[in-house]
Design a protein around this motif. Structure first.
Motif, PDB file in Angstrom:
ATOM      1  N   PRO A  56       4.100  -5.557  10.616  1.00 34.77           N
ATOM      2  CA  PRO A  56       4.025  -5.353   9.283  1.00 34.77           C
ATOM      3  C   PRO A  56       4.376  -6.612   8.598  1.00 34.77           C
ATOM      4  O   PRO A  56       3.884  -6.885   7.292  1.00 34.77           O
ATOM      5  CB  PRO A  56       5.130  -4.431   8.751  1.00 34.77           C
ATOM      6  N   TRP A  57       5.138  -7.555   9.102  1.00 34.48           N
ATOM      7  CA  TRP A  57       5.617  -8.721   8.321  1.00 34.48           C
ATOM      8  C   TRP A  57       4.280  -9.665   8.422  1.00 34.48           C
ATOM      9  O   TRP A  57       4.364 -10.760   7.761  1.00 34.48           O
ATOM     10  CB  TRP A  57       6.795  -9.209   8.852  1.00 34.48           C
ATOM     11  N   TYR A  58       3.560  -9.481   9.370  1.00 31.59           N
ATOM     12  CA  TYR A  58       2.211 -10.410   9.314  1.00 31.59           C
ATOM     13  C   TYR A  58       1.297  -9.770   8.592  1.00 31.59           C
ATOM     14  O   TYR A  58       0.255  -9.142   8.869  1.00 31.59           O
ATOM     15  CB  TYR A  58       1.728 -10.539  10.823  1.00 31.59           C
ATOM     16  N   ALA A  59       1.317 -10.125   7.252  1.00 30.38           N
ATOM     17  CA  ALA A  59       0.423  -9.567   6.034  1.00 30.38           C
ATOM     18  C   ALA A  59      -0.952  -9.665   6.188  1.00 30.38           C
ATOM     19  O   ALA A  59      -1.735  -8.833   5.908  1.00 30.38           O
ATOM     20  CB  ALA A  59       1.054  -9.978   4.541  1.00 30.38           C
ATOM     21  N   SER A  60      -1.440 -10.895   6.890  1.00 33.69           N
ATOM     22  CA  SER A  60      -2.693 -11.064   6.823  1.00 33.69           C
ATOM     23  C   SER A  60      -3.559 -10.306   7.909  1.00 33.69           C
ATOM     24  O   SER A  60      -4.778 -10.202   7.845  1.00 33.69           O
ATOM     25  CB  SER A  60      -2.916 -12.734   7.480  1.00 33.69           C
ATOM     26  N   ASP A 258      10.653  -5.407  -2.438  1.00 30.42           N
ATOM     27  CA  ASP A 258      11.703  -5.652  -1.785  1.00 30.42           C
ATOM     28  C   ASP A 258      11.979  -4.195  -0.824  1.00 30.42           C
ATOM     29  O   ASP A 258      12.986  -3.878  -0.428  1.00 30.42           O
ATOM     30  CB  ASP A 258      13.139  -5.519  -2.490  1.00 30.42           C
ATOM     31  N   ASN A 259      10.803  -3.387  -0.889  1.00 29.68           N
ATOM     32  CA  ASN A 259      10.934  -2.279  -0.061  1.00 29.68           C
ATOM     33  C   ASN A 259      10.279  -2.643   1.433  1.00 29.68           C
ATOM     34  O   ASN A 259       9.322  -3.059   1.490  1.00 29.68           O
ATOM     35  CB  ASN A 259       9.812  -1.354  -0.497  1.00 29.68           C
ATOM     36  N   LEU A 260      11.141  -2.803   2.448  1.00 30.23           N
ATOM     37  CA  LEU A 260      10.739  -3.396   3.756  1.00 30.23           C
ATOM     38  C   LEU A 260      10.397  -2.219   4.630  1.00 30.23           C
ATOM     39  O   LEU A 260      10.288  -2.284   5.899  1.00 30.23           O
ATOM     40  CB  LEU A 260      11.704  -4.103   4.286  1.00 30.23           C
ATOM     41  N   SER A 261      10.452  -0.834   4.304  1.00 32.23           N
ATOM     42  CA  SER A 261      10.021   0.345   5.310  1.00 32.23           C
ATOM     43  C   SER A 261       8.805   0.080   6.065  1.00 32.23           C
ATOM     44  O   SER A 261       7.601  -0.172   5.365  1.00 32.23           O
ATOM     45  CB  SER A 261      10.165   1.619   4.729  1.00 32.23           C
ATOM     46  N   PRO A 262       8.522   0.104   7.562  1.00 31.15           N
ATOM     47  CA  PRO A 262       7.412  -0.258   8.192  1.00 31.15           C
ATOM     48  C   PRO A 262       6.654   1.215   8.199  1.00 31.15           C
ATOM     49  O   PRO A 262       5.344   1.178   8.494  1.00 31.15           O
ATOM     50  CB  PRO A 262       7.727  -0.461   9.366  1.00 31.15           C
TER      51      PRO A 262
END
Length: 354
Positions: A56-60, A258-262
């Motif tokens: 999820p942190w790899y937005a691309s 700032d919501n980091l929920s996957p």
């Protein structure tokens, strides 16, 4: 790559033969790597996530990735988007493996367009026209039709990664805590490009507090009706982005700072489906079968005040910053790559003629 000797950037290899080091392998970092390689530079990309990853942190990997003329931006940023359109159009016309397609678009506005609206896109997108009364639902104020470029990230990022490698670029999977870590890894290099996205907030020698993570969530609906894009601008911002090569459409959108929920929020998913149904009921039914749905979550690299794009001379090194594009990474990508390449060439010129 062979091991580099511990020389200072001012020694050793001539400037143009020293590797240009890019931190970040999202759409910005990879598009920049490709452009620099085409221009004859040696390139190394260092990143925690690489093309093909699905974190999820790899937005691309998760973006809606439609080219849309952004409202409220400067003339310079408009031109960056226009350059991106030129590159993507060439891919759509010449290279199906790129995942870029041309689709018909319908954009509906709840209110009359503002002075600095998206209408400037008529100078870039083909077949742009104002919709006549009766061509759009009566509840909207006005609308536009145009040819729209859409990119399928599930195809484009692996494609771009292969292009970078084929052109002689190198990827290194590594998480770094500072730009200094890169200087130590590549002592002969003199140009470093920070395309780390939201990572620029935590790099110890950058600490850009304007950066923040912004959660996006979309619904992917499998359907054969995937050749027209719909966008509603105003009270109920909604998009339906077609993915012709994946036989479906992406429904959105939502932004959650700032919501980091996957994990997908099913209440959000239901709302996105409902909004999409109101926008284009002929494509999205009110209750699509669960078997036709999947859910997409990505953490966008956003930045207060907009993205950062600049070049700094720090000692013997040139540091180029290109990050903070939020949901606009694909719309700016190849224009940013072109702008960064020009900064690198200016650094080369300064090195040669000084």
């Amino acid at each position: 790559m062979g091991e580099l000797s511990p020389r200072s950037p001012a020694e050793g290899l001539p400037f143009a033969q020293r590797p240009i080091v890019i931190l970040g392998a999202g759409i910005i970092g990879c598009a920049t790597a490709r452009q620099l390689l085409l221009n004859g530079f040696a390139v190394v990309v260092v990143a925690e996530y690489l093309p093909g990853d699905q974190n999820p942190w790899y937005a691309s990997a998760w973006a809606g990735a439609a080219w849309h003329a952004a409202a409220g931006i400067s003339p310079e940023h408009r031109y960056i988007q226009a350059v991106t359109h030129r590159h993507l159009l060439k891919m759509a016309q010449e290279d199906p493996q790129s995942g870029v397609c041309i689709v018909d678009a319908r954009e509906y506005l709840d209110m009359p367009p503002s002075e600095n609206s998206s209408v400037w896109g008529k100078k870039v997108a083909a077949n742009f026209r104002d919709l006549k009364s009766g061509e759009y639902p009566a509840e909207y104020n006005s609308g536009w039709a145009y040819d729209c470029l859409v990119t399928d990230p599930t195809l484009h990022m692996p494609y771009l990664g292969k292009q970078v490698s084929a052109l002689g670029g190198h990827f290194i999977r590594k998480r770094v805590d500072s730009l200094q870590d890169l200087y130590t890894m590549f002592p002969e290099s003199s140009v470093f490009i920070n395309a780390s996205g939201v990572g620029s907030k935590s790099l110890s020698d950058v600490q850009d507090d304007k950066c923040f993570p912004e959660r996006g969530q979309n619904v992917f609906y499998r359907t054969e009706q995937c050749r027209r894009l719909y966008l509603r601008v105003g009270k109920e911002y909604t998009y339906i982005i077609p993915r012709p090569l994946s036989n479906g459409v992406v429904l959105g959108g939502v932004k959650q700072r700032d919501n980091l929920s996957p994990e997908p929020d099913m209440e959000i998913a239901r709302d996105e489906i409902a909004r999409a149904h109101r926008l284009a009921p002929e494509i999205v039914p009110a209750n699509p079968p669960e078997s036709s749905l999947s859910h997409i979550v990505g953490i966008r690299p956003s930045r207060e005040g907009g993205f950062r794009l600049d070049s700094q001379q720090i000692g013997d090194r040139v540091i180029v910053s290109a990050y903070g594009f939020g949901g606009g990474g694909y719309a700016f990508s190849y224009g940013i790559a072109d702008a960064v390449a020009k900064m690198v060439e200016e650094a080369e010129r300064t090195n040669v003629v000084s």
